[in-house]
Design a protein around this motif. Structure first.
Motif, PDB file in Angstrom:
ATOM      1  N   UNK A   1       0.815  -1.216   0.000  1.00 29.16           N
ATOM      2  CA  UNK A   1       0.000   0.000   0.000  1.00 29.16           C
ATOM      3  C   UNK A   1       0.849   1.267   0.000  1.00 29.16           C
ATOM      4  N   UNK A   2       2.072   1.177   0.529  1.00 32.48           N
ATOM      5  CA  UNK A   2       2.943   2.347   0.566  1.00 32.48           C
ATOM      6  C   UNK A   2       3.342   2.803  -0.829  1.00 32.48           C
ATOM      7  N   UNK A   3       3.157   1.953  -1.829  1.00 33.88           N
ATOM      8  CA  UNK A   3       3.555   2.292  -3.194  1.00 33.88           C
ATOM      9  C   UNK A   3       2.379   2.781  -4.032  1.00 33.88           C
ATOM     10  N   UNK A   4       1.238   2.992  -3.394  1.00 35.80           N
ATOM     11  CA  UNK A   4       0.056   3.482  -4.115  1.00 35.80           C
ATOM     12  C   UNK A   4       0.039   5.004  -4.147  1.00 35.80           C
ATOM     13  N   UNK A   5      -0.515   5.539  -5.211  1.00 32.82           N
ATOM     14  CA  UNK A   5      -0.626   6.986  -5.378  1.00 32.82           C
ATOM     15  C   UNK A   5      -1.832   7.253  -6.271  1.00 32.82           C
ATOM     16  N   UNK A   6      -2.846   7.859  -5.702  1.00 28.53           N
ATOM     17  CA  UNK A   6      -4.064   8.131  -6.466  1.00 28.53           C
ATOM     18  C   UNK A   6      -3.791   9.043  -7.657  1.00 28.53           C
ATOM     19  N   UNK A   7      -2.706   9.796  -7.593  1.00 29.27           N
ATOM     20  CA  UNK A   7      -2.368  10.719  -8.672  1.00 29.27           C
ATOM     21  C   UNK A   7      -1.174  10.212  -9.482  1.00 29.27           C
ATOM     22  N   UNK A   8      -0.924   8.920  -9.451  1.00 30.31           N
ATOM     23  CA  UNK A   8       0.183   8.358 -10.216  1.00 30.31           C
ATOM     24  C   UNK A   8       0.066   8.659 -11.695  1.00 30.31           C
ATOM     25  N   UNK A   9       1.192   8.950 -12.331  1.00 28.29           N
ATOM     26  CA  UNK A   9       1.198   9.285 -13.751  1.00 28.29           C
ATOM     27  C   UNK A   9       1.037   8.026 -14.601  1.00 28.29           C
ATOM     28  N   UNK A  10       0.550   8.156 -15.835  1.00 25.26           N
ATOM     29  CA  UNK A  10       0.512   6.993 -16.733  1.00 25.26           C
ATOM     30  C   UNK A  10       1.882   6.344 -16.884  1.00 25.26           C
ATOM     31  N   UNK A  11       2.955   7.149 -16.884  1.00 25.30           N
ATOM     32  CA  UNK A  11       4.292   6.591 -16.984  1.00 25.30           C
ATOM     33  C   UNK A  11       4.615   5.694 -15.799  1.00 25.30           C
ATOM     34  N   UNK A  12       4.199   6.089 -14.602  1.00 28.43           N
ATOM     35  CA  UNK A  12       4.469   5.277 -13.418  1.00 28.43           C
ATOM     36  C   UNK A  12       3.900   3.869 -13.558  1.00 28.43           C
ATOM     37  N   UNK A  13       2.769   3.747 -14.242  1.00 27.42           N
ATOM     38  CA  UNK A  13       2.100   2.447 -14.365  1.00 27.42           C
ATOM     39  C   UNK A  13       2.818   1.530 -15.358  1.00 27.42           C
ATOM     40  N   UNK A  14       3.833   2.046 -16.023  1.00 23.98           N
ATOM     41  CA  UNK A  14       4.561   1.258 -17.028  1.00 23.98           C
ATOM     42  C   UNK A  14       5.991   0.951 -16.600  1.00 23.98           C
ATOM     43  N   UNK A  15       6.325   1.247 -15.338  1.00 26.72           N
ATOM     44  CA  UNK A  15       7.691   1.053 -14.850  1.00 26.72           C
ATOM     45  C   UNK A  15       7.693   0.080 -13.687  1.00 26.72           C
ATOM     46  N   UNK A  16       8.586  -0.887 -13.743  1.00 24.60           N
ATOM     47  CA  UNK A  16       8.758  -1.834 -12.643  1.00 24.60           C
ATOM     48  C   UNK A  16      10.216  -1.819 -12.214  1.00 24.60           C
ATOM     49  N   UNK A  17      10.435  -1.744 -10.913  1.00 23.68           N
ATOM     50  CA  UNK A  17      11.790  -1.765 -10.375  1.00 23.68           C
ATOM     51  C   UNK A  17      12.017  -3.086  -9.652  1.00 23.68           C
ATOM     52  N   UNK A  18      13.030  -3.833 -10.102  1.00 24.57           N
ATOM     53  CA  UNK A  18      13.393  -5.095  -9.453  1.00 24.57           C
ATOM     54  C   UNK A  18      14.226  -4.765  -8.218  1.00 24.57           C
ATOM     55  N   UNK A  19      13.910  -5.428  -7.106  1.00 25.25           N
ATOM     56  CA  UNK A  19      14.447  -4.982  -5.820  1.00 25.25           C
ATOM     57  C   UNK A  19      15.299  -6.009  -5.092  1.00 25.25           C
ATOM     58  N   UNK A  20      15.394  -7.223  -5.593  1.00 24.57           N
ATOM     59  CA  UNK A  20      16.137  -8.274  -4.901  1.00 24.57           C
ATOM     60  C   UNK A  20      17.347  -8.683  -5.744  1.00 24.57           C
ATOM     61  N   UNK A  21      18.550  -8.481  -5.178  1.00 24.10           N
ATOM     62  CA  UNK A  21      19.779  -8.822  -5.905  1.00 24.10           C
ATOM     63  C   UNK A  21      20.115 -10.289  -5.707  1.00 24.10           C
ATOM     64  N   UNK A  22      20.342 -10.981  -6.829  1.00 26.51           N
ATOM     65  CA  UNK A  22      20.750 -12.385  -6.777  1.00 26.51           C
ATOM     66  C   UNK A  22      22.262 -12.511  -6.937  1.00 26.51           C
ATOM     67  N   UNK A  23      22.937 -11.413  -7.254  1.00 25.60           N
ATOM     68  CA  UNK A  23      24.393 -11.450  -7.394  1.00 25.60           C
ATOM     69  C   UNK A  23      25.072 -11.197  -6.058  1.00 25.60           C
ATOM     70  N   UNK A  24      24.591 -10.175  -5.332  1.00 24.50           N
ATOM     71  CA  UNK A  24      25.211  -9.815  -4.067  1.00 24.50           C
ATOM     72  C   UNK A  24      24.367 -10.364  -2.917  1.00 24.50           C
ATOM     73  N   UNK A  25      24.933 -11.312  -2.172  1.00 24.61           N
ATOM     74  CA  UNK A  25      24.231 -11.888  -1.033  1.00 24.61           C
ATOM     75  C   UNK A  25      24.153 -10.867   0.097  1.00 24.61           C
ATOM     76  N   UNK A  26      23.382 -11.207   1.122  1.00 32.44           N
ATOM     77  CA  UNK A  26      23.186 -10.266   2.230  1.00 32.44           C
ATOM     78  C   UNK A  26      24.497  -9.939   2.940  1.00 32.44           C
ATOM     79  N   UNK A  27      25.482 -10.867   2.877  1.00 33.15           N
ATOM     80  CA  UNK A  27      26.763 -10.607   3.527  1.00 33.15           C
ATOM     81  C   UNK A  27      27.777  -9.967   2.587  1.00 33.15           C
ATOM     82  N   UNK A  28      27.360  -9.555   1.402  1.00 31.47           N
ATOM     83  CA  UNK A  28      28.274  -8.971   0.425  1.00 31.47           C
ATOM     84  C   UNK A  28      28.585  -7.519   0.767  1.00 31.47           C
TER      85      UNK A  28
END
Length: 740
Positions: free
Chosen positions: A434-461
């Motif tokens: 819910x923190x990523x919701x925005x009633x006034x989000x732009x049409x561009x925002x609805x076409x962008x996805x950000x990947x957030x989990x790194x598979x290259x760098x582990x948590x201890x990297x």
């Protein structure tokens, strides 16, 4: 050299002149720009050129305008020179308001490399602009023959004046037009979202996405209940839009995501439900990257990602063989896709001769400048999809514009509407926080996805942790990280007058107490000894020679020295000479003449005749010959098609190459090295920004060494300096969305 206006340097701006040699006595006061004559202003610009603060081209442009309109106000000539200069620093335009607020950032201060002294003391920008108001500067630009003003209702600039004023932004007309073309091209595709969403069979899309992202080996996805699968969400977002962006840091799975997205799109195109088999045809898909190096790297990874697709699980919706054949694995450069024309800025494919594609995917899109993006959108058919992949936090293109970074400025926060959230949940089963919701989000925002989990760098990297701290601008956290004992991080002080530390680093990968044997860090000895010890005997087959060269090229990728600058002792020019000397002293190379065995070279320009692209790295190798015969040198390059093959080129045919023991961070984009050593200069330069440091850090796959000259490190200042390229692209998109 490129310089960009930065923000986040409160308290630091005043000492940008710290390293410039200024006269002992203050120069006699001169009139500010508001009281200068045109001739005096041209003299000031010429003096800035002598100092290295301005390019010759910029002053010449202002002089040309003066010859066309001799009564031009001095402030107009100043603005024209600075607008031209901004292009060389990556900006699309000159922001008049920002320049008045911080005149020191209007020029290349200090310049990249040794300060050039003029015969006459130079007036700094703050002195020239003293007392000038924004209203005065705008009024001085009211010369219709030279400056067109954009209308506030529609983005139209009447006439053919060489400059265009849009609010407080002054453009060279060509770049103003590029910006309009890019914005309009994106908006046209965004308006098709509702149409594409309505035509998309949600049940088939959901089933295909569930098959493509099913847990493997019976293991549930970690924290599945608490965390959304952004790779899955990215595929769904892109499937319902004719323009989409998938962004994320290194190792977040952008390549895996786009391969699954292509499988989804082809499944929907070839699917048996709802259409006769005779009506189904695969989408025409092209894969492209800005440079040959980036294209080769994507070639290497995309074939494996295709092989890992769960074709059997998709069999219920599409023929597996047809689907496999419909997903391309060949990546080419954008220049090849568009079709270059020798001696011309224009391409063979444009609006009159559009590309024969249904989907165009561009990897490493952060490297695509504004002009190239305008050409891409011009050449795409109106019905074609455009998918951009890239890391929004990396360095932007060397040329003007930071298109991907600007478009993704809001990606981290999401700004998705409730309608987007509901559709995505129905299509994927994933729920956006819910923190990523925005009633006034732009049409561009609805076409962008950000990947957030790194598979290259582990948590201890340590590399991953450092990259995140740099991205956040946390200079305090960056300063503390070196004491946390990360095995993959090291910091090394390299005095200018002591070769010992640098020698240990570049020869064997040693960093202080860290031994190369213990940490598996490599230096340049690794590839040079591989070259010598694995060299075939005379009479070896072509296959044996290719295998030897491939092994040397692979070994070379184990270590790379990266730097921020081109000039100076800590830039490419100085470090290349120093490293060559140290390797020669170790008996690893014999650098007599321009060409010698082991010389690594970087291709500086695309060469389609040789099949080499800007950014390709090759190694000069001495072929085995019978005793008594003269040595034969050939330069081995990776084949560039992901096959692991080798392309041999005679040195005499390579005109645009340079030695690359040291490589600029800019040129390293699209590459990875097992051990990367990032060298920072001894004095601060505005080139040193958060984006540059982050890009340098993330070129390291397993080990990173930060090498700093003796004395105060400039790292903290670089972490605080965030690139903010002057542009009106996002402002136009936001304004048009509100108007709609």
């Amino acid at each position: 050299m490129t310089r960009r206006r930065t923000k986040g340097q409160d308290g630091l701006t005043g000492d940008l002149f710290e390293h410039l040699e200024m006269p002992d006595a203050a120069p006699e006061p001169r009139p500010g720009a508001a009281r200068e004559t045109a001739g005096q202003m041209l003299g000031v610009l010429d003096n800035w050129v002598e100092r290295g603060w301005l390019r010759t081209l910029d002053a010449a442009f202002a002089r040309f305008l003066w010859t066309e309109a001799p009564h031009s106000p001095p402030l107009l000539l100043l603005a024209a020179a600075l607008a031209s200069h901004q292009l060389g620093r990556g900006h699309v335009c000159l922001d008049l308001k920002a320049t008045l607020e911080d005149p020191a950032f209007a020029l290349s201060l200090p310049p990249d490399g040794p300060q050039m002294l003029a015969a006459v003391p130079a007036q700094p920008p703050a002195e020239v602009l003293a007392g000038v108001t924004l209203a005065q500067w705008r009024a001085a630009l009211a010369v219709p023959d030279l400056v067109s003003e954009e209308t506030p209702i529609a983005d139209v600039a009447q006439g053919n004046a060489p400059l265009v004023l849009a609010g407080t932004r002054l453009y060279l007309r060509r770049y103003w037009q590029y910006e309009q073309d890019v914005r309009e091209g994106i908006e046209r595709r965004l308006t098709r979202a509702a149409q594409l969403e309505a035509a998309l069979p949600l049940d088939i899309a959901r089933a295909a996405l569930d098959a493509l992202f099913a847990p493997r080996n019976g293991e549930a996805r970690a924290s599945q209940a608490a965390r959304a699968d952004w790779q899955k969400l990215a595929c769904a977002l892109a499937a319902r839009s004719a323009f989409s962006i998938v962004t994320g840091g290194p190792g977040t799975g952008k390549t895996t995501t786009v391969v699954r997205l292509l499988a989804l799109l082809q499944t929907l195109a070839l699917g048996r439900a709802g259409q006769g088999a005779h009506a189904a045809r695969p989408l025409r898909i092209r894969l492209a990257a800005p440079t040959g190096k980036a294209a080769a790297r994507l070639n290497e990874s995309i074939a494996g990602a295709v092989e890992r697709l769960p074709f059997d699980a998709l069999q219920a919706h599409v023929d597996a063989v047809a689907l496999r054949n419909a997903i391309p694995t060949v990546v080419t450069t954008l220049h090849r896709v568009l079709g270059t024309r020798p001696g011309s800025r224009r391409f063979r494919h444009d609006a009159a001769n559009p590309l024969p594609v249904d989907v165009l995917v561009i990897d490493e899109a952060s490297m695509v400048d504004l002009e190239m993006m305008a050409a891409v959108l011009d050449a795409l058919p109106p019905s074609a999809r455009l998918i951009l992949l890239g890391d929004k936090d990396q360095l932007a293109s060397v040329e003007a514009g930071a298109v991907l970074g600007e478009l993704c400025d809001r990606a981290r926060e999401g700004h998705y509407t409730q309608a987007s959230r509901a559709w995505l949940e129905a299509a994927t089963g994933e729920r956006i926080d819910a923190a990523m919701l925005d009633a006034h989000g732009l049409p561009l925002d609805q076409a962008i996805a950000m990947l957030r989990e790194s598979h290259r760098f582990a948590s201890e990297s340590g590399i991953g942790a450092l990259a995140e701290l740099v991205n956040l601008g946390d200079a305090v956290g960056v300063a503390k990280i070196w004491s946390r004992g990360y095995e993959d991080l090291a910091r090394l002080v390299c005095p200018a007058d002591d070769d010992g530390p640098l020698r240990s680093l570049i020869v064997d990968g040693r960093v202080g107490k860290h031994s190369a044997a213990h940490t598996q860090r490599q230096g340049y000895r690794h590839y040079l000894e591989t070259m010598r010890t694995t060299r075939p005997e005379p009479g070896a087959t072509p296959e044996a020679l290719a295998g030897w060269a491939a092994g040397v090229l692979k070994a070379h990728g184990a270590f790379q020295l990266l730097c921020a600058l081109r000039r100076g002792p800590w830039g490419v020019e100085g470090l290349n000479r120093r490293v060559a000397r140290l390797l020669h002293e170790e008996g690893l190379i014999d650098p007599h003449g321009d060409w010698y065995a082991g010389r690594p070279v970087l291709v500086m320009h695309n060469d389609y005749e040789l099949g080499l692209m800007n950014g390709d790295i090759g190694i000069a190798l001495e072929l085995p010959v019978v005793a008594g015969e003269p040595p034969v040198l050939r330069v081995a390059f990776p084949a560039g098609d992901g096959s692991g093959g080798v392309k041999w080129v005679s040195p005499s045919r390579l005109q645009g190459v340079e030695t690359v023991f040291a490589l600029t961070v800019h040129k390293s984009q699209g590459s990875e090295f097992t051990h990367a050593a990032l060298v920072l200069p001894d004095t601060y330069s505005p080139i040193l920004t958060r984006e540059l440091v982050y890009t340098g850090i993330t070129r390291a796959r397993s080990f990173l060494t930060l090498a700093v000259p003796e004395g105060r490190s400039v790292l903290d200042r670089a972490v605080l300096a965030k690139v903010q390229r002057a542009s009106g692209l996002m402002a136009g998109l936001a304004r048009d969305a509100q108007a709609a």
